[in-house]
Design a protein around this motif. Structure first.
Motif, PDB file in Angstrom:
ATOM      1  N   PHE A  18      12.861 -15.996  25.112  1.00 16.97           N
ATOM      2  CA  PHE A  18      12.445 -14.554  25.276  1.00 16.97           C
ATOM      3  C   PHE A  18      11.063 -14.714  26.204  1.00 16.97           C
ATOM      4  CE2 PHE A  18       8.885 -11.612  24.664  1.00 16.97           C
ATOM      5  CZ  PHE A  18       9.964  -9.930  24.419  1.00 16.97           C
ATOM      6  N   GLN A  19      10.394 -15.833  26.084  1.00 17.65           N
ATOM      7  CA  GLN A  19       9.620 -16.020  27.353  1.00 17.65           C
ATOM      8  C   GLN A  19       9.892 -16.520  28.862  1.00 17.65           C
ATOM      9  OE1 GLN A  19       6.494 -19.124  25.835  1.00 17.65           O
ATOM     10  NE2 GLN A  19       5.115 -17.385  24.951  1.00 17.65           N
ATOM     11  N   ARG A  20      10.506 -17.270  28.947  1.00 12.15           N
ATOM     12  CA  ARG A  20      11.735 -17.524  30.302  1.00 12.15           C
ATOM     13  C   ARG A  20      12.203 -16.047  30.584  1.00 12.15           C
ATOM     14  NH1 ARG A  20      13.215 -22.072  27.656  1.00 12.15           N
ATOM     15  NH2 ARG A  20      15.312 -21.472  26.835  1.00 12.15           N
ATOM     16  N   GLU A  21      13.211 -15.863  29.809  1.00 15.92           N
ATOM     17  CA  GLU A  21      13.879 -14.800  29.878  1.00 15.92           C
ATOM     18  C   GLU A  21      12.404 -13.180  30.838  1.00 15.92           C
ATOM     19  OE1 GLU A  21      16.867 -13.862  31.063  1.00 15.92           O
ATOM     20  OE2 GLU A  21      17.331 -16.028  30.752  1.00 15.92           O
ATOM     21  N   ALA A  22      12.082 -13.151  30.201  1.00 17.16           N
ATOM     22  CA  ALA A  22      10.579 -12.031  30.225  1.00 17.16           C
ATOM     23  C   ALA A  22      10.141 -12.066  31.421  1.00 17.16           C
ATOM     24  CB  ALA A  22       9.347 -11.971  29.444  1.00 17.16           C
ATOM     25  N   THR A  23      10.333 -13.890  31.322  1.00 16.68           N
ATOM     26  CA  THR A  23       8.780 -13.848  33.246  1.00 16.68           C
ATOM     27  C   THR A  23       9.947 -13.827  34.336  1.00 16.68           C
ATOM     28  OG1 THR A  23       7.709 -15.908  32.173  1.00 16.68           O
ATOM     29  CG2 THR A  23       8.208 -16.533  34.536  1.00 16.68           C
ATOM     30  N   LYS A  24      11.658 -14.227  34.482  1.00 14.18           N
ATOM     31  CA  LYS A  24      12.366 -14.120  35.163  1.00 14.18           C
ATOM     32  C   LYS A  24      12.552 -12.382  35.388  1.00 14.18           C
ATOM     33  CE  LYS A  24      15.624 -17.521  34.661  1.00 14.18           C
ATOM     34  NZ  LYS A  24      17.108 -17.765  33.726  1.00 14.18           N
ATOM     35  N   VAL A  25      12.222 -11.540  34.615  1.00 16.67           N
ATOM     36  CA  VAL A  25      12.265 -10.136  34.841  1.00 16.67           C
ATOM     37  C   VAL A  25      11.242  -9.983  35.855  1.00 16.67           C
ATOM     38  CG1 VAL A  25      12.239  -7.684  33.703  1.00 16.67           C
ATOM     39  CG2 VAL A  25      13.770  -9.284  33.019  1.00 16.67           C
ATOM     40  N   LEU A  26      10.579  -9.695  35.173  1.00 17.11           N
ATOM     41  CA  LEU A  26       8.566  -9.714  35.718  1.00 17.11           C
ATOM     42  C   LEU A  26       8.139  -9.880  37.237  1.00 17.11           C
ATOM     43  CD1 LEU A  26       6.192  -8.359  35.030  1.00 17.11           C
ATOM     44  CD2 LEU A  26       5.125 -10.371  34.423  1.00 17.11           C
ATOM     45  N   ALA A  27       9.208 -11.354  37.771  1.00 15.69           N
ATOM     46  CA  ALA A  27       9.276 -11.722  39.156  1.00 15.69           C
ATOM     47  C   ALA A  27      10.014 -10.779  40.248  1.00 15.69           C
ATOM     48  CB  ALA A  27       9.507 -12.943  39.133  1.00 15.69           C
ATOM     49  N   THR A  28      11.074 -10.512  38.447  1.00 15.71           N
ATOM     50  CA  THR A  28      12.262  -8.905  40.305  1.00 15.71           C
ATOM     51  C   THR A  28      11.485  -8.063  40.373  1.00 15.71           C
ATOM     52  OG1 THR A  28      13.717 -10.655  38.749  1.00 15.71           O
ATOM     53  CG2 THR A  28      14.067  -8.820  39.702  1.00 15.71           C
ATOM     54  N   LEU A  29      10.469  -7.659  38.689  1.00 15.11           N
ATOM     55  CA  LEU A  29      10.122  -6.380  39.457  1.00 15.11           C
ATOM     56  C   LEU A  29       9.225  -6.290  40.140  1.00 15.11           C
ATOM     57  CD1 LEU A  29       9.326  -5.212  35.378  1.00 15.11           C
ATOM     58  CD2 LEU A  29      10.875  -4.154  37.600  1.00 15.11           C
ATOM     59  N   HIS A  30       8.379  -7.557  40.317  1.00 16.47           N
ATOM     60  CA  HIS A  30       7.449  -8.097  41.304  1.00 16.47           C
ATOM     61  C   HIS A  30       7.186  -7.425  42.567  1.00 16.47           C
ATOM     62  CE1 HIS A  30       3.445  -7.933  39.280  1.00 16.47           C
ATOM     63  NE2 HIS A  30       3.826  -8.858  37.925  1.00 16.47           N
ATOM     64  N   LYS A  31       9.312  -8.555  42.887  1.00 23.24           N
ATOM     65  CA  LYS A  31       9.168  -8.666  43.947  1.00 23.24           C
ATOM     66  C   LYS A  31      10.092  -6.987  44.736  1.00 23.24           C
ATOM     67  CE  LYS A  31      11.859 -12.718  43.968  1.00 23.24           C
ATOM     68  NZ  LYS A  31      13.124 -13.417  43.197  1.00 23.24           N
ATOM     69  N   GLU A  32      10.732  -6.381  43.264  1.00 23.18           N
ATOM     70  CA  GLU A  32      10.638  -4.883  43.865  1.00 23.18           C
ATOM     71  C   GLU A  32       9.468  -4.013  44.477  1.00 23.18           C
ATOM     72  OE1 GLU A  32      14.126  -1.808  42.716  1.00 23.18           O
ATOM     73  OE2 GLU A  32      14.350  -3.730  41.773  1.00 23.18           O
ATOM     74  N   ILE A  33       8.795  -4.123  43.430  1.00 24.92           N
ATOM     75  CA  ILE A  33       7.285  -3.623  43.970  1.00 24.92           C
ATOM     76  C   ILE A  33       7.173  -3.718  45.327  1.00 24.92           C
ATOM     77  CG2 ILE A  33       5.384  -2.865  43.010  1.00 24.92           C
ATOM     78  CD1 ILE A  33       5.608  -3.486  40.418  1.00 24.92           C
ATOM     79  N   THR A  34       7.196  -5.148  45.690  1.00 26.20           N
ATOM     80  CA  THR A  34       6.104  -5.402  47.173  1.00 26.20           C
ATOM     81  C   THR A  34       7.617  -4.810  48.288  1.00 26.20           C
ATOM     82  OG1 THR A  34       5.757  -7.164  46.193  1.00 26.20           O
ATOM     83  CG2 THR A  34       5.778  -7.709  48.647  1.00 26.20           C
ATOM     84  N   GLN A  35       8.869  -4.712  47.684  1.00 26.69           N
ATOM     85  CA  GLN A  35      10.287  -3.967  48.728  1.00 26.69           C
ATOM     86  C   GLN A  35       9.450  -3.055  48.273  1.00 26.69           C
ATOM     87  OE1 GLN A  35      14.003  -4.829  47.427  1.00 26.69           O
ATOM     88  NE2 GLN A  35      14.439  -3.323  49.168  1.00 26.69           N
ATOM     89  N   ARG A  36       9.252  -2.284  47.325  1.00 25.01           N
ATOM     90  CA  ARG A  36       9.069  -0.290  47.556  1.00 25.01           C
ATOM     91  C   ARG A  36       8.222  -0.368  48.840  1.00 25.01           C
ATOM     92  NH1 ARG A  36      12.829   2.208  43.508  1.00 25.01           N
ATOM     93  NH2 ARG A  36      14.507   0.446  43.722  1.00 25.01           N
ATOM     94  N   GLU A  37       6.635  -0.932  48.879  1.00 24.78           N
ATOM     95  CA  GLU A  37       5.831  -1.181  50.063  1.00 24.78           C
ATOM     96  C   GLU A  37       5.513  -0.804  50.600  1.00 24.78           C
ATOM     97  OE1 GLU A  37       2.838  -3.244  47.434  1.00 24.78           O
ATOM     98  OE2 GLU A  37       2.086  -1.697  45.978  1.00 24.78           O
ATOM     99  N   ARG A  38       6.550  -2.231  51.174  1.00 22.31           N
ATOM    100  CA  ARG A  38       6.783  -1.965  52.779  1.00 22.31           C
ATOM    101  C   ARG A  38       7.532  -1.175  53.034  1.00 22.31           C
ATOM    102  NH1 ARG A  38       9.610  -7.226  51.398  1.00 22.31           N
ATOM    103  NH2 ARG A  38       7.948  -8.659  51.138  1.00 22.31           N
TER     104      ARG A  38
END
Length: 130
Positions: free
Chosen positions: A14-34
């Motif tokens: 569960f922790q591995r999956e949550a970490t992957k999802v969180l990393a994906t969200l951070h990437k998306e947030i960065t992209q949308r901010e750009r």
């Protein structure tokens, strides 16, 4: 003990999956901010082309209410006093210089306040009113 090991593996998974999802969200947030920064820059360019400063639009930035008419407000209770005991909405419109729609609005208000009642050909002031 086997249950404890299974829970531990499940928690780690569960922790591995949550970490992957969180990393994906951070990437998306960065992209949308750009993208947002790019859009803001483009908006500023268009605004400068119009020769004016960028204007913020939002709930805190409401335009002041501007009165379209320079006519003073009518005192509708005085209008009622000046009317004859029997009158029509046309009489009100002529006396005030306002549209008949305004006359209907105030006649309905006077009827609600029991200052006026409907009669065969128009309206009549109620005795004791105005």
């Amino acid at each position: 003990m086997p249950q404890r090991a299974a829970r531990h593996r499940l928690l780690a998974s569960f922790q591995r999956e949550a970490t992957k999802v969180l990393a994906t969200l951070h990437k998306e947030i960065t992209q949308r901010e750009r993208e947002l920064t790019t859009l803001k820059t483009e908006a500023e360019r268009w605004q400068s082309a119009l020769q004016g400063p960028a204007r913020r639009v939002g709930p805190a930035d409401t335009p002041p209410r501007v009165r379209l008419s320079k006519r003073p407000r009518l005192d509708w209770s005085m209008v009622l006093k000046e009317l004859p005991s029997r009158f029509t909405t046309k009489d009100i419109a002529q006396k005030t210089g306002r549209p008949i729609a305004h006359a209907y609005t105030y006649v309905s208000r006077w009827m609600k306040d029991k200052k006026v009642r409907r009669v065969k050909e128009g309206y009549q002031k109620v005795s004791g009113a105005a």
